[in-house]
Design an enzyme around this catalytic site. Structure first.
Site, PDB file in Angstrom:
ATOM      1  N   VAL A  35       2.464  -5.481 -14.985  1.00 19.55           N
ATOM      2  CA  VAL A  35       1.695  -5.980 -13.846  1.00 19.55           C
ATOM      3  C   VAL A  35       1.832  -5.058 -12.641  1.00 19.55           C
ATOM      4  CG1 VAL A  35       3.580  -7.420 -12.945  1.00 19.55           C
ATOM      5  CG2 VAL A  35       1.202  -8.087 -12.512  1.00 19.55           C
ATOM      6  N   LYS A  36       2.908  -4.281 -12.588  1.00 24.22           N
ATOM      7  CA  LYS A  36       3.165  -3.417 -11.439  1.00 24.22           C
ATOM      8  C   LYS A  36       2.176  -2.264 -11.328  1.00 24.22           C
ATOM      9  CE  LYS A  36       6.791  -5.584  -9.814  1.00 24.22           C
ATOM     10  NZ  LYS A  36       6.798  -6.192  -8.477  1.00 24.22           N
ATOM     11  N   ASP A  37       1.401  -2.000 -12.373  1.00 25.39           N
ATOM     12  CA  ASP A  37       0.343  -0.983 -12.263  1.00 25.39           C
ATOM     13  C   ASP A  37      -0.627  -1.328 -11.141  1.00 25.39           C
ATOM     14  OD1 ASP A  37       1.540   0.072 -14.499  1.00 25.39           O
ATOM     15  OD2 ASP A  37      -0.279   0.101 -15.714  1.00 25.39           O
ATOM     16  N   ALA A  77       1.011  -0.523  -7.829  1.00 25.85           N
ATOM     17  CA  ALA A  77       1.183   0.924  -7.730  1.00 25.85           C
ATOM     18  C   ALA A  77      -0.112   1.601  -7.305  1.00 25.85           C
ATOM     19  CB  ALA A  77       1.665   1.485  -9.067  1.00 25.85           C
TER      20      ALA A  77
END
Length: 477
Positions: free
Chosen positions: A51-53, A56
């Site tokens: 999910v951090k994409d 980012a």
């Protein structure tokens, strides 16, 4: 493909275009007896694997637009791994250098992934108070200040983090459920995912959608004492020497309607069930979030729709949550049945699923890290060795993850009474788990003689003599 040719569906100019639009999958086996529909949003299908994409990409684009990050610059971040992986993947495609500072508890798979993307990885001690020079954020900020053209992403306080989920995750959930979502569940880490998407869903539904934060049992977000836990990438740890506990500004507590506190045992047990009954191999924080979602769903009716975020894949944790060696050492339930006696059976401990209070006898004494030599001697008494742990005034057993080392009477023989015990630390005692086979426990002990620490569900519950385990192994051979 030329500029005049139409672009086919699913064809993108760069990796950035692939981020988002992840599917929802309904749970069918672990929801037995639950009337409400429970859907998991599979964020590991983002190109960087989590999910951090989303955050980012959002943070990078905001930094480029503001001029904070320019061509040839360096991206610096402090992270448990996933945000760094997302940043590294997008940054390398745009020609940036990436430096990522991670805690030593991050899985080996995450560190390997970061290096595979060409990121420079700096591993620092995870158990440091805020402001300590070895704290993740301190190290990252120092690097960003020293390197020309460096930009510190700062996910914990960067508004582009929750902004990414307000702009993408929330709208996707609303569209995918046709506006039928009634409850949204996500783990609380930086706070961006739960409050960014949560804020959108509340607005678009006129306040009807309920937002539930999933939190490790000891995390301070949900009112825990802040001591360490074993599920990565979720919760808020509080070191006992932290002078001021600052929460991330990416987290907007007013958006969250309630918090479900989930112990590691519940999260990890559910992870194994999800893999073996639903075909979903998910990361540790997914276990925490889905456990919270199932709790909520059990109170709901057939018209309710629960959507829960699964942040990443279990492939990033094969050496931890899906590894019998890691599970057994800490006394968590193992995946493969043990042949022969377990440590629990040998020393009279309960089965691994039992309550810690059922363990025969009191937990072993520990020496707090703020003790003097004289205080340590008194605690040792006639014992050959004791663990030294972070100084917390808490009832019950100590978390193995907070043990700093050990101390022996022989080491303190000539030490001045007023000296701090941390000047006389020996390496930590060997740790064996209640769910370990005796054979595996003997391998862990090696040629160590004297006291061995026994762990049960991640907690230090007993000290036994190595000879006792070795004798048991000989008798069962």
């Amino acid at each position: 493909m030329t500029a005049t040719q139409p672009r086919a569906a699913g064809v993108f100019d760069s990796i950035a275009g692939v981020i988002g639009n992840t599917p929802l999958v309904r749970l069918n086996r672990v929801t037995e007896g639950i009337a409400a529909a429970v859907y998991v949003k599979l964020e590991y299908l983002n190109p960087g694997g989590s999910v951090k994409d989303r955050a980012a990409l959002s943070m990078l684009e905001a930094a480029e637009a503001s001029g904070e990050l320019r061509a040839g610059g360096t991206v610096v971040e402090a992270t448990s791994g996933n945000t760094g992986i997302g940043l590294a993947a997008v940054a390398v495609a745009r020609g940036y250098r990436t430096i990522v500072v991670v805690p030593d508890k991050s899985s080996g798979e995450k560190i390997a992934l970061l290096r595979a993307y060409g990121a420079e990885v700096i591993v620092t001690a995870g158990g440091r108070p805020v402001g300590h020079p070895e704290h993740l954020r301190s190290v990252a900020l120092r690097l960003a200040a020293e390197i020309p053209g460096a930009w510190f992403a700062g996910q914990y306080d960067n508004p582009a983090n929750p902004g990414a989920h307000y702009a993408t995750t929330g709208p996707e959930i609303w569209a995918q459920t046709g506006g039928r979502v009634t409850h949204y569940v996500a783990g609380i880490g930086t706070g961006g995912t739960v409050t960014g998407a949560g804020e959108f869903l509340k607005e678009v539904s006129g306040g009807a959608v309920r937002v539930i934060g999933a939190d490790p049992e000891s995390s301070v977000y949900g009112g825990g004492d802040g001591r360490a836990w074993y599920v990565e990438s979720v919760g808020h740890y509080l070191h006992p020497e932290t002078e001021e506990d600052l929460w991330p500004t990416s987290y907007h507590p007013e958006v969250v309607d309630r918090i479900e506190r989930v112990p590691d045992l519940e999260a990890l047990t559910l992870l194994h069930r999800l893999a073996r009954t639903e075909g979903l191999l998910l990361g540790g924080s997914s276990g925490t979030s889905i456990a919270a979602a199932l709790r909520v769903a059990r109170t709901l009716g057939p018209d309710d729709v629960v959507v829960v975020i699964a942040p990443d894949s279990g492939r990033s944790y094969l050496s931890k949550y899906f590894d019998d060696d890691w599970l057994g050492r800490l006394g968590f339930p193992v995946i493969t049945p043990v042949s022969g006696p377990t440590v629990a059976e040998v020393i009279g401990a309960p089965d691994s699923g039992g309550d810690i209070a059922e363990f025969a006898g009191d937990p072993p004494p520990v020496v707090p890290s703020d003790a003097s030599v004289a205080q340590a001697r008194a605690l040792l008494d006639a014992r050959p060795a004791l663990p030294v742990t972070l100084a917390r005034e808490l009832p019950g057993p100590t978390v193995v993850a907070e043990i700093l080392g050990s101390v022996t009477g022989a080491r303190l023989a000539d030490a001045p009474d007023d000296d701090p015990i941390t000047d006389y630390l020996d390496p930590p005692l060997p740790v064996i788990g209640t769910t370990d086979s005796v054979e595996r426990a003997v391998a862990r002990i090696g040629d160590h003689s004297g006291s061995v620490l026994v762990a049960h569900i991640g907690l230090a519950v007993a000290l036994v003599d190595a000879a006792r385990i070795n004798t048991a192994a000989t008798g069962s051979a």
